[in-house]
Structure formats: structure tokens, C-alpha cells
Design an enzyme around this catalytic site. Structure first.
Site, PDB file in Angstrom:
ATOM      1  N   LYS A  22      26.172 -28.778  71.894  1.00 35.74           N
ATOM      2  CA  LYS A  22      26.763 -29.764  72.807  1.00 35.74           C
ATOM      3  C   LYS A  22      27.773 -30.637  72.064  1.00 35.74           C
ATOM      4  CE  LYS A  22      24.152 -31.549  75.894  1.00 35.74           C
ATOM      5  NZ  LYS A  22      23.173 -32.270  76.686  1.00 35.74           N
ATOM      6  N   ARG A  92      21.595 -37.887  74.247  1.00 34.33           N
ATOM      7  CA  ARG A  92      21.102 -36.539  74.595  1.00 34.33           C
ATOM      8  C   ARG A  92      20.912 -35.688  73.363  1.00 34.33           C
ATOM      9  NH1 ARG A  92      23.335 -35.311  80.193  1.00 34.33           N
ATOM     10  NH2 ARG A  92      24.744 -37.022  80.555  1.00 34.33           N
ATOM     11  N   GLY A 101      16.406 -28.197  78.906  1.00 35.76           N
ATOM     12  CA  GLY A 101      15.257 -28.990  79.369  1.00 35.76           C
ATOM     13  C   GLY A 101      14.126 -29.122  78.376  1.00 35.76           C
ATOM     14  N   MET A 103      14.178 -30.522  75.292  1.00 34.44           N
ATOM     15  CA  MET A 103      14.125 -31.793  74.561  1.00 34.44           C
ATOM     16  C   MET A 103      14.541 -32.921  75.507  1.00 34.44           C
ATOM     17  SD  MET A 103      15.434 -30.605  70.864  1.00 34.44           S
ATOM     18  CE  MET A 103      16.843 -29.761  71.513  1.00 34.44           C
ATOM     19  N   ARG A 336      29.296 -24.930  77.768  1.00 36.10           N
ATOM     20  CA  ARG A 336      28.649 -23.992  76.840  1.00 36.10           C
ATOM     21  C   ARG A 336      28.736 -22.607  77.465  1.00 36.10           C
ATOM     22  NH1 ARG A 336      22.495 -26.131  77.952  1.00 36.10           N
ATOM     23  NH2 ARG A 336      22.636 -25.987  80.182  1.00 36.10           N
ATOM     24  N   HIS A 455      15.386 -26.370  86.781  1.00 36.52           N
ATOM     25  CA  HIS A 455      14.702 -25.966  85.550  1.00 36.52           C
ATOM     26  C   HIS A 455      14.143 -24.554  85.669  1.00 36.52           C
ATOM     27  CE1 HIS A 455      11.060 -25.638  83.063  1.00 36.52           C
ATOM     28  NE2 HIS A 455      11.863 -26.162  82.149  1.00 36.52           N
ATOM     29  N   SER A 762      13.122  11.256  57.251  1.00 32.12           N
ATOM     30  CA  SER A 762      13.056  10.285  58.335  1.00 32.12           C
ATOM     31  C   SER A 762      12.046   9.209  57.926  1.00 32.12           C
ATOM     32  CB  SER A 762      12.615  10.957  59.631  1.00 32.12           C
ATOM     33  OG  SER A 762      12.499   9.978  60.635  1.00 32.12           O
ATOM     34  N   ASN A 766       6.425   2.543  60.485  1.00 34.69           N
ATOM     35  CA  ASN A 766       5.108   2.012  60.879  1.00 34.69           C
ATOM     36  C   ASN A 766       4.131   2.168  59.719  1.00 34.69           C
ATOM     37  OD1 ASN A 766       6.309   1.800  63.379  1.00 34.69           O
ATOM     38  ND2 ASN A 766       5.435   3.709  64.137  1.00 34.69           N
ATOM     39  N   ASP A 767       4.024   3.397  59.220  1.00 34.67           N
ATOM     40  CA  ASP A 767       3.110   3.598  58.098  1.00 34.67           C
ATOM     41  C   ASP A 767       3.649   2.955  56.832  1.00 34.67           C
ATOM     42  OD1 ASP A 767       0.700   4.973  58.813  1.00 34.67           O
ATOM     43  OD2 ASP A 767       1.999   6.590  59.513  1.00 34.67           O
ATOM     44  N   CYS A 829      12.521   6.584  62.186  1.00 28.43           N
ATOM     45  CA  CYS A 829      11.881   6.873  63.467  1.00 28.43           C
ATOM     46  C   CYS A 829      10.686   5.977  63.768  1.00 28.43           C
ATOM     47  CB  CYS A 829      11.470   8.332  63.548  1.00 28.43           C
ATOM     48  SG  CYS A 829      10.133   8.730  62.424  1.00 28.43           S
TER      49      CYS A 829
HETATM   50  C1  PEP Z   1       5.675   5.882  61.449  1.00 28.77           C
HETATM   51  O1  PEP Z   1       4.698   5.850  60.699  1.00 28.77           O
HETATM   52  O2  PEP Z   1       6.593   5.045  61.421  1.00 28.77           O
HETATM   53  C2  PEP Z   1       5.809   6.951  62.445  1.00 28.77           C
HETATM   54  C3  PEP Z   1       6.887   7.059  63.191  1.00 28.77           C
HETATM   55  O3  PEP Z   1       4.740   7.764  62.636  1.00 28.77           O
HETATM   56  P1  PEP Z   1       3.434   7.347  63.474  1.00 28.77           P
HETATM   57  O4  PEP Z   1       3.728   6.061  64.149  1.00 28.77           O
HETATM   58  O5  PEP Z   1       3.189   8.457  64.424  1.00 28.77           O
HETATM   59  O6  PEP Z   1       2.423   7.248  62.393  1.00 28.77           O
HETATM   60 MG    MG Z   2       3.431   7.615  60.505  1.00 26.99          MG
END
Ligand code: PEP
Ligand code: MG
Length: 873
Positions: A22, A92, A101, A103, A336, A455, A762, A766-767, A829
């Protein structure tokens, strides 16, 4: 010496970090010589210091504030103590990123028992003067001393009733004077101190209160929801008051330069005559459409049209402008970039390119990746809608979406019931910032009061949540927990459906249908693909998901999780027979059945993919996922496999693992049971051979999971290669690549060696995140919030890449791998492959693509393009 206070003419639009959005924009508008009331900004740095120093203003800030006030008085010729030229200001909040809204704001500051008389005399309007004073007493009391607003409102409403006043405007000057006197006693009752009569003291206390409001609960929740850091603080803007409530030739309003719901290029807004700013936002009086201002004040309307075009072109974006008209003169109080629906964002971005205001690259950065999700949301099926009973069509389409749920009447109930897994719709006369958590928890929000800028409307649109406001034909009783429509009554728990795009409410649950693409959406996606460097593939294995991903223009499949193909009842039996039988003949028989099924599955997948690269990951099941759990399941599985329950139990005990996530899974399983991956390769390449006969060329990429040594990979690769060579002797050359997932820290460390024997990598983030932190993927939810709340982690590393740890491992692995094998294809992946911030990190590495679930593909394409633009390549 650090400068903590800036006059508006010392700032500009690029100073948002210091002056807040602002403050920076008020300065910018001053620089453009637009009609902005004068003022100054106290910086976010002062706020951060204030909160760090145990909520005390430093002497330096106090001194600079006093100096600035003096300079401000000289510029305006007005002072808090002047008889003739009385100075009144608004105070303000204004963070770098707008938090509507969340603050606090105080208007009419500077009034006291003497000044109110001066104002009455000068304006010749005692009613106006005392109305301003009672508003100050109310706002100051609530914001600075924490006096509940109801303490003031209850008295105000009782006063109106006792004197038979219908509207606020009917109350006489004397009446307002009485109300002010009573309000001052509320201070004594509630906080045992009087309202401060010294304007300088009012100002200091107000500045402190705004700084403190940075840390209030609702602001924290809003920041968590919108990924706004808690550390950036808010600025405070002190600005000369202009009065929209000084008669019928005055007013106040909010307008967007384009329709924030659809993106249509026409002014969209509301205003109220003879009102002060908060009246519009609070939704207490129903405002008029901005187009009617043309009839009421043609010259002001024309000036506003000109100013809004100018601001839009200057900022190269749709603007949300707050304005006040004082005795026929227009003032701008804020501009804004306006919040908008995903649909509007895309339409506006594309239109601005066509109007020559934006380049294609600039246009794609204007659309929030998160909002793309809301575009892909379902709408109600037209046939189902026609058959449904209408509850209300009087509401405004505040934020699109199609939602169904049980009615609840308070934010707390919404939160509680949603936590127990129920879908709820929050119905309120109007919402206030305290309701934020209940709004987040609800499927939709319905209010009976308030307009498109109330709001509820602004916050819901920002969240991408379905919302209908101003359903004036409904009567909500939050005490009795009922809502009445057309003489009928609904109770808490009754089911309704809300159409946020139309503003309609229906009884019961209504079937929904998937979203359609608009030409602007396709256009924006096309520009994104032209600009993006990284490809986006999908993680999918079912026909409908694969078709969906290809509709969204995925460039191939980055992950087919083959274990997902075994969850159907019939297949599960054979898989269990394979795992649980102890003799080879039964195992081979089970495997042959599985091969037949898998060949059909793969054929369907490769037929859908055609020449687009398709990674099939060989089996990676934690074994326990396939075992029976309950006693009934045990009995039926024993029957299916024609073994005794005792035998079954014994085999299960043998297979039991203490840490299945670290156990006999991924490539380790194939080291023990080589026939598994051989069978899968036969099925996969067998289907490729069949399709070859039909003239369909495929690009299978065979991926071995959870590798941590080169030896593991080599053993399995040679079994796969032998199997393919055997098939090729019958079918001729079958194109394929063989690669690995990189999802253990050790695989990252030896990436150079692996790269020499792999065709592709790849990253399974996750793991890799699980194993790098040692946080179980399945259990981290139990403690990760504690880590975030205690600022040990900035964000959940399973959702957004941990650049310093997991990210550093990936960077190192990519560099080592590419040094050994320049033609190695590399992708990501894990879940992070669909997260915009993580994509920005991956885009900086020498990799080829990211892969994510089909619904996230458009967002990922946009994020890759945005990252490319932001990196300035
Ligand atoms: C991972 O581990 O990122 C993955 C894509 O395999 P998954 O989630 O099936 O273990
Ligand atoms: Mg995995």
C-alpha cells in the site's frame, strides 16, 4: 542512521519490501500526480524491530515519527492542534503482500473532545463531526485496547431501537453526541483507562497496535495459507483523512479495472454515498454498482475511468482501487493488483497481450500456478441442476466453484466438523476476519449481507473457494441455527449445494461434471510451452488418467507404478499366491497369470502413449501392502490359496518386516525373486512387439527402483536385456531404454558410476526425502507441523524441495552423472515434480523433464515457463 519513516513523495512502487504494497503504491500514485491525500509510511523494518524488541518502539522511530509529522503539517498546512486547519489522519496496515482485512485500520484519528467541536464548527455539520468521533472511539477501542466490537454495537443498536431510528443516517447530532459519551464510559468499564485525548499519543498507540496486529491469529492463519513468510512485517501508512461521509455529494468505494470473476474488460465495483471506507468492505450496507455513479456524478465517474485505465497501463495489470469522493472531488486511497479468479486471471493475461500492454512472457508470470487448480474444478451437471430445488438466486457470484455440504452456522463448528472428515458449508449473515479458519475448512461460504468486495467475497476469491454473498432473501439465525427461505426452514446439518459462479443455492446434493478448457487457457498453455525448457510428463497408469494427462499436453509418462495394477481383487489373489506360496510350481503358475494381465495393461498404456516416451517402473511394493490384515481376510485368503490358516500365518510371520519402507522392496525384491522383473519385461516388451505388428512404434523406458549399488543395477539390467534379446529373436528390434530411479542418498553419491550403465535417471523425491531426513513418509505428518511451527523447517520437505539437503544431493548427482554420460536423460517423478517452487529449483539443473499427476500437469507447464522467465534466460 536507518530511515524508518518515508513521506509519500520519497517512495515508489519498487519499494514494497520496505514500504509494504500500500505504501509503495501510494507513493507511486503521488509520483504520477494522481489525486492522493498526503501522508507518510513507517517501514516494515520498524515493525520487525518493534516485534523483536518485545513490542517497544525505539526512540529513533518515535523521533522520526515526530519529525515527519511536523514536515507533514508544514506541507498540508494542517495540525492536530489547529483551530482553523484541523489535521485528522487514517492509520492503516500494509504488508508487502496484501492480506485483506487481516490486520487493523483506524480512521479519523486526531479527534478528541475539543477537536470534534472544531470539526463541527468548521464543517457546519455537527452530525458529521460526532459520527466521525464515534467511529474513531469504536475502531480505536477495538484495535488498540482490544475492547470487543459488540460492546459498542450493542449500545448503538439499542440506542437506535429506543429512538425508533431505522438507518444510521437518521440518528441526530445530539444522539451521536450521547453515543460518544457512552462509548467513553465503555473504555473505563472494559479496560479501566480513558480514551486518550492527546492526538500524538493516539498516533503512537495506533502505530503500535497495527504492528502488533501482524501477529494476530487470523493474520498468521492467512499467511500460512498463502505461503507468506511470518518474518516480513507490515508497514503503517498515516494519511490525511478525506471524508466520504461528509454529505450526499461524498462517498466511498472499491472498484476493479476489469471483472475479477470473468476478466471482462469493464469497470467492476461498488460505492456507497455518504459513507466511510469500512462500510463498503464490512458489507453492512448494500452498495450501488459503479456504473450508476455515471448518473449521480458524471465528472467524477469520468475521472475515475481515466485514472483506472492509466493505472492499469502503468502497472501492466488489473487494478483494485479504493477511492473516496469528498464534496464532489475524487481521491485515490489505494491501488494494487486485484485478486481474481483463475478464469479471470487467464482471460486478463491473454487480453493484455492482445492489447499490447504485456508480452507473452510477462503474461504467463501473471497467473498464479495454484489458481490453475481451481480452473480444473468441477461444475454442476446441467440436468441435475434443473431438477434441484432452488433455495436462493438472489446472491452474488462472489467466487466460482460447485460445492455440496452440510450447513453449519459458525466458523468453529465448520472447523471441528471438517476435521472429522465432513463436508460443510458455512452460512453467516456476514463473515469477519475471525472466521478465517472456518472458511478454510468449509467447501463453500454463503452470506446474506455484503457485496462482491465484502470480506467473505475477497477472502474466498483469494483462496479459490466457492462463495456466494448477499443472499438477501434468506434469513440466517445463528442462535437458533436455522435458515429460512420462502417460508421454509433448514437446520444445521441439512445438505445444500452452492454454485459460486452464478450465485445460486440449491437444496440437497447435486452431481458435478469436469471443467472445460477455454480458448484463453489453451492460448496461455501454448505460450507456456513455447517458453518452457523442461518438459512435463505425467505419473499415471489408468486409461482415464492417461487420457486426462494427454489432454493437458503431457509429453509422455514419467512413471507407471506397476504395483498399482495389482490392487483389483482377481489380481491380488495371484499376487498373494506368488508371495505366499512356498513351492516353485505354484509360484510359476501365479506368475503366468500375472503376466497375461500385465501384457493387457501395458498394451493399453503403450497404445495411448504411442511414440511419446513412457517409463514403466518395475515392481516396487512394500510386501506388507499385499498381505491380508483382518481375521476374516486371513480366512478368505487361506481358502483362495487352498492352504491352511496356520500355514498362511507361518508364511506371513516369515515375511513380516519391522520397517517395510526400508525392507524387502524395489530392486531388492527382484534380487531375491528374479522371475518377477523377467515376467514384467516379457509382458511389457511382448505388448510392444504386438503393437509393432500393428505399425505402432512405442518408446518404452524400463525403470529399476530403489537402487543403491551399481552391482544391483547391473545384475537386473542383464536379466532384462537377456529377456529382451530373446524376444527380439522372434520380433526383430524392439526399441527401449533401461534406467534407474535415484531415490536413495547412496545412489546420489555414486551417480557418476550409475550414469555409465544407465540410459536414464528419474529422481524419486518421495523416497529420497524420506531417506535423507530419515523421516518416514507415512508418519512424518504426525510431527512435521511442530517442526514448521517451531521454525525448525520452513516448509514440509515432502511438498516443497529442501534445497540445502535433498536439493544439494540431486544437484551433485546430476553434475556427476552428466560428467560421465552427456546423453543421459534425467527427470523427476516424485511429488515435488508438480510443485511450483520445486520446479523452479529443478529448472536450474541440467535435467530434461518433471513428472506429476495428470491434474497437476497444466500447473507444472506454467511453473516451468514462469521459472524460465524469472531466471531471465
Ligand atoms: C518416489 O519415491 O519419489 C517415487 C516416485 O516412488 P514412490 O512414491 O512410488 O515410492
Ligand atoms: Mg519411491
Amino acid at each position: 542512521m536507518t530511515k524508518y519513516v518515508y513521506a509519500f513523495d520519497e517512495g515508489q512502487k519498487d519499494m514494497k519490501d520496505l514500504l509494504g504494497g500500500k505504501g509503495a503504491n501510494l507513493s507511486e500514485m503521488k509520483r504520477l500526480s494522481l489525486p492522493v491525500p498526503d501522508g507518510f509510511t513507517i517501514t516494515t523494518e520498524a515493525c520487525i524491530n518493534y516485534l523483536k524488541q518485545g513490542e517497544t518502539l525505539s526512540d529513533e522511530v518515535v523521533q522520526q515519527l515526530a519529525d515527519q509529522l511536523e514536515a507533514f503539517s508544514l506541507r498540508t498546512g494542517k495540525a492536530f492542534s489547529s483551530d482553523e486547519q484541523l489535521l485528522l489522519v487514517s492509520v492503516r496496515s500494509g504488508a508487502k503482500i496484501s492480506m485483506p482485512g487481516m490486520m487493523d485500520t483506524i480512521l479519523n484519528l486526531g479527534l478528541n473532545d475539543d477537536n470534534v467541536k472544531k470539526l463541527a464548527e468548521k464543517t457546519g455539520d455537527a452530525r458529521f463531526a460526532y459520527d466521525c468521533y464515534r467511529r474513531l472511539l469504536q475502531m480505536f477501542g477495538e484495535v488498540v485496547y482490544g475492547i470487543p466490537m459488540t460492546a459498542f454495537d450493542t449500545y448503538f443498536n439499542t440506542f437506535k431501537q429506543e429512538h425508533n431510528y431505522t438507518n444510521d443516517a437518521d440518528i441526530s447530532a445530539e444522539g451521536l453526541q450521547d453515543i460518544c459519551e457512552h462509548y467513553k464510559t465503555i473504555y473505563l468499564e472494559e479496560v479501566r483507562k480513558p480514551f486518550p485525548q492527546d492526538p500524538q499519543k493516539q498516533l503512537l498507540e495506533a502505530v503500535e497496535a497495527v504492528f502488533k496486529s501482524w501477529d494476530n491469529d487470523r493474520a498468521r492463519v492467512y499467511r500460512d495459507l498463502n505461503d507468506i513468510p511470518h518474518t516480513i512485517g507490515t508497514a503503517v501508512n498515516v494519511q490525511e483523512m478525506v471524508f466520504g461521509n461528509s454529505g450526499s455529494n461524498s462517498g466511498t468505494g472499491v472498484a476493479f479495472t476489469r471483472d475479477p470473476g470473468t476478466g471482462e474488460n469493464k469497470l467492476f465495483g461498488e460505492y456507497l454515498l455518504n459513507a466511510q471506507g469500512e462500510d463498503v468492505v464490512a458489507g453492512i450496507r448494500t452498495p450501488q454498482d459503479i456504473s450508476t455513479l455515471k448518473d449521480q456524478m458524471p465528472h467524477v465517474h469520468q475521472e475515475f475511468v481515466d485514472v483506472s485505465k492509466r493505472l492499469e497501463t502503468h502497472y501492466k495489470d488489473m487494478q483494485d482501487i479504493e477511492f473516496t469522493i469528498e464534496n464532489g472531488k475524487l481521491y485515490l486511497l489505494q491501488t494494487r493488483n486485484g485478486k481474481r479468479t483463475a478464469k479471470a486471471a487467464i482471460n486478463i493475461a491473454v487480453d493484455l497481450v492482445e492489447e499490447g500492454i504485456l508480452t507473452k512472457a510477462e503474461a504467463i508470470t501473471k497467473v498464479d500456478v495454484k489458481s490453475i487448480d481451481t480452473l480444473l474444478h468441477p461444475t454442476f451437471k446441467p440436468e441435475a441442476l434443473e431438477a434441484a430445488e432452488v433455495i436462493s438466486k438472489a446472491g452474488l457470484p462472489a467466487s466460482p466453484g460447485a460445492a455440496t455440504g452440510h450447513i453449519v452456522f459458525s466458523a468453529e463448528t465448520a472447523k471441528l466438523r471438517a476435521e472429522s472428515g465432513e463436508k460443510v458449508i458455512l452460512m453467516r449473515p456476514e463473515t469477519s476476519p475471525e472466521d478465517i479458519e472456518g472458511m478454510i475448512a468449509s467447501e463453500a461460504i454463503v452470506t446474506t449481507h455484503g457485496g462482491m468486495t465484502s470480506h467473505a467475497a475477497v477472502v474466498a476469491r483469494g483462496m479459490g473457494k466457492c462463495c456466494v454473498t448477499g443472499c438477501s432473501d434468506l434469513e440466517i439465525n445463528t442462535t437458533a441455527k436455522t435458515v429460512t427461505y420462502q417460508g421454509k426452514t433448514l437446520n444445521e446439518n441439512d445438505m445444500i449445494s452452492v454454485d459460486g459462479a452464478k450465485g445460486d443455492i440449491y437444496l440437497g446434493e447435486i452431481a458435478t461434471t469436469n471443467a472445460e478448457h477455454s480458448p484463453s487457457f489453451d492460448q496461455l498453455m501454448q505460450w507456456s510451452e513455447e517458453i518452457a525448457r523442461l518438459n512435463v510428463r505425467m505419473n499415471a497408469e489408468t486409461k482415464s488418467d492417461i487420457e486426462m494427462g494427454y489432454q493437458f499436453n503431457a509429453k509422455g509418462i514419467g512413471l507407471v507404478r506397476t504395483e498399482h495394477m495389482f490392487f483389483g481383487a482377481e489380481r491380488l489373489v495371484e499376487m498373494r499366491r506368488f508371495i505366499l506360496s512356498s513351492d516353485d510350481a505354484t509360484r510359476i503358475e501365479a506368475l503366468n497369470k500375472i503376466r497375461e494381465n500385465q501384457t493387457e495393461d501395458f498394451e493399453q498404456i503403450f497404445r495411448l502413449s504411442g511414440e511419446r516416451p513412457t517409463i514403466v517402473r518395475l515392481l516396487d511394493p512394500p510386501l506388507h501392502e499385499f498381505l491380508p490384515r483382518s481375521a476374516e481376510e486371513m480366512t478368505s485368503v487361506a481358502q483362495q490359496l487352498s492352504i491352511s490358516e496356520r500355514e498362511l500365518k507361518q508364511r506371513m510371520d516369515e515375511l513380516h518386516e519391522t520397517n517395510p519402507m526400508l525392507g524387502h522392496r524395489g530392486c531388492r525384491l527382484a534380487i531375491t525373486y528374479p522371475e518377477l522383473y523377467v515376467m514384467q519385461t516379457e509382458a511389457m516388451m511382448g505388448s510392444v512387439a504386438r503393437l509393432k505388428q500393428e505399425g505402432i512404434t512405442c518408446q518404452p523406458e524400463i525403470m529399476i527402483p530403489l537402487v543403491s549399488t551399481v552391482e544391483e543395477f547391473n545384475i537386473l539390467k542383464s536379466q532384462i536385456t537377456d529377456t529382451i534379446t530373446e524376444l527380439e529373436s522372434q520380433h526383430g528390434k524392439l526399441p527401449h531404454l533401461i534406467g534407474t530411479m535415484i531415490e536413495t542418498p547412496r545412489a546420489c553419491m555414486i551417480a557418476g558410476q550409475l550414469a555409465k550403465v544407465c540410459d536414464f535417471f528419474s529422481f524419486g523425491t518421495n523416497d529420497l526425502t524420506q531417506l535423507t531426513y530419515g523421516f518416514s513418509r507415512d508418519d512424518a505428518g504426525k510431527f512435521i507441523n511442530d517442526y514448521i511451527n517451531q521454525e525448525i523447517l520452513p516448509i514440509d520437505p515432502f511438498q516443497t524441495i529442501d534445497v540445502d539437503g535433498v536439493g544439494a544431493l540431486i544437484r551433485m548427482a546430476v553434475e556427476q552423472a552428466k560428467a560421465q554420460n552427456t546423453s543421459l536423460k534425467i527427470g523427476v517423478c516424485g511429488e515435488l515434480g508438480g510443485d511450483p517452487k520445486s520446479i523452479h529449483f529443478f529448472n536450474g539443473l541440467d535435467i530434461d523433464y518433471v513428472s506429476c499427476s495428470p491434474f497437476r500437469v497444466p500447473g507444472a507447464i506454467l511453473a516451468t515457463a514462469q521459472s524460465e522467465v524469472e531466471s531471465g534466460r
